[in-house]
Design a protein around this motif. Structure first.
Motif, PDB file in Angstrom:
ATOM      1  N   VAL A  87      37.240  25.435  -6.553  1.00  0.00           N
ATOM      2  CA  VAL A  87      36.316  25.935  -7.570  1.00  0.00           C
ATOM      3  C   VAL A  87      34.907  25.484  -7.194  1.00  0.00           C
ATOM      4  N   THR A  88      33.911  26.050  -7.860  1.00  0.00           N
ATOM      5  CA  THR A  88      32.520  25.683  -7.589  1.00  0.00           C
ATOM      6  C   THR A  88      32.321  24.191  -7.851  1.00  0.00           C
ATOM      7  N   SER A  89      31.757  23.496  -6.888  1.00  0.00           N
ATOM      8  CA  SER A  89      31.618  22.043  -7.014  1.00  0.00           C
ATOM      9  C   SER A  89      30.485  21.670  -7.968  1.00  0.00           C
ATOM     10  N   LYS A 185      44.515   2.386 -13.559  1.00  0.00           N
ATOM     11  CA  LYS A 185      44.154   0.966 -13.449  1.00  0.00           C
ATOM     12  C   LYS A 185      43.731   0.388 -14.807  1.00  0.00           C
ATOM     13  N   GLY A 186      44.303   0.953 -15.875  1.00  0.00           N
ATOM     14  CA  GLY A 186      44.032   0.455 -17.213  1.00  0.00           C
ATOM     15  C   GLY A 186      42.809   1.054 -17.885  1.00  0.00           C
ATOM     16  N   PHE A 187      42.162   2.028 -17.233  1.00  0.00           N
ATOM     17  CA  PHE A 187      40.929   2.606 -17.776  1.00  0.00           C
ATOM     18  C   PHE A 187      41.024   4.126 -17.871  1.00  0.00           C
ATOM     19  N   SER A 188      40.486   4.674 -18.956  1.00  0.00           N
ATOM     20  CA  SER A 188      40.351   6.126 -19.073  1.00  0.00           C
ATOM     21  C   SER A 188      38.879   6.545 -19.081  1.00  0.00           C
ATOM     22  N   LYS A 189      37.988   5.602 -19.402  1.00  0.00           N
ATOM     23  CA  LYS A 189      36.564   5.923 -19.538  1.00  0.00           C
ATOM     24  C   LYS A 189      35.740   5.348 -18.385  1.00  0.00           C
ATOM     25  N   ASP A 190      34.565   5.967 -18.204  1.00  0.00           N
ATOM     26  CA  ASP A 190      33.554   5.464 -17.261  1.00  0.00           C
ATOM     27  C   ASP A 190      34.046   5.425 -15.818  1.00  0.00           C
ATOM     28  N   TRP A 191      34.605   6.549 -15.380  1.00  0.00           N
ATOM     29  CA  TRP A 191      34.956   6.726 -13.972  1.00  0.00           C
ATOM     30  C   TRP A 191      33.863   7.543 -13.283  1.00  0.00           C
ATOM     31  N   TYR A 192      33.772   7.397 -11.965  1.00  0.00           N
ATOM     32  CA  TYR A 192      32.812   8.156 -11.162  1.00  0.00           C
ATOM     33  C   TYR A 192      33.542   8.852 -10.017  1.00  0.00           C
ATOM     34  N   VAL A 193      33.033  10.037  -9.647  1.00  0.00           N
ATOM     35  CA  VAL A 193      33.596  10.761  -8.510  1.00  0.00           C
ATOM     36  C   VAL A 193      32.459  11.493  -7.794  1.00  0.00           C
ATOM     37  N   PHE A 194      32.569  11.605  -6.483  1.00  0.00           N
ATOM     38  CA  PHE A 194      31.557  12.263  -5.657  1.00  0.00           C
ATOM     39  C   PHE A 194      31.456  13.733  -6.055  1.00  0.00           C
ATOM     40  N   THR A 195      30.228  14.189  -6.308  1.00  0.00           N
ATOM     41  CA  THR A 195      30.030  15.520  -6.895  1.00  0.00           C
ATOM     42  C   THR A 195      30.457  16.671  -5.978  1.00  0.00           C
TER      43      THR A 195
END
Length: 204
Positions: A87-89, A185-195
């Motif tokens: 899909v469009t990045s 890893k125990g977290f659902s919020k505040d994740w980052y991923v390369f656009t």
């Protein structure tokens, strides 16, 4: 591109480490999965011997420390075998928009209604989600998670604004996001991923 085995969750459900009612298991042996989630499989077993559960072996992804021996209720999941359709990045969308520190995804506000989890994060390439927008090499294992190409995860977001858009923060070429129900890893919020590795779409 090679054909993948994936599991699509067609309603909100729970993955379990044993094929029993989820209320019989501790939280460490189950993971809530929202409708629309699509996970890549290393392998799977069809329900047999009067079982009504698929047995799933996940590719790379771990929930509660386990990637193998997850069970999904057969009526809540569907095994699909197909190729990945990129899909469009987010990076391509951001390039067209003025702001450098955020990206806006258009969503018709009226069509959302009371729905939560109406957007999904689509992984075009295998990548690593991270607790900080930095090179994954400098992060320890509890601060990152490999996500295989072809995965689709449901996002937790605000409702669309009056301009029919949902805004996401971008920092150092990384999209900041929150997941609906799922924890890594125990977290659902505040994740980052390369656009460049992901896009965002409406949940069907």
């Amino acid at each position: 591109m090679a054909t993948l085995n994936r599991v699509l969750f067609i309603q909100d459900t729970v993955l379990k480490q044993e094929p029993v009612q989820s209320n019989q298991l501790p939280s460490t042996k189950q993971q809530s999965i929202p409708l629309g989630t699509l996970l890549v499989l290393k392998s799977y077993e069809l329900p047999i011997n009067n079982s009504d559960h698929y047995k799933l072996f996940l590719e790379d992804i771990q929930f509660k420390g386990f990637s193998s021996n997850w069970f999904a209720f057969g009526k809540h999941a569907k095994i699909i075998q197909d190729e990945i359709t990129p899909v469009t990045s987010i990076s391509a969308i951001a390039t067209k928009q003025q702001a450098k520190d955020n990206v806006k995804v258009t969503v018709d506000r009226q069509s959302v209604g009371n729905q939560t989890g109406f957007l999904k994060l689509v992984f075009n390439a295998e990548t690593i989600i991270k607790r900080q927008p930095v090179d994954s090499k400098v992060l320890n294992d509890p601060s990152k998670q490999i996500i295989p190409a072809g995965t689709e995860l449901i996002l937790s977001t605000d409702k669309p604004d009056t301009n029919n858009s949902v805004k996401f923060s971008i920092q150092d070429n990384h999209l900041k996001f929150n997941l609906k129900d799922i924890e890594f890893k125990g977290f659902s919020k505040d994740w980052y991923v390369f656009t460049q590795h992901v896009g965002i779409q409406r949940v069907d």
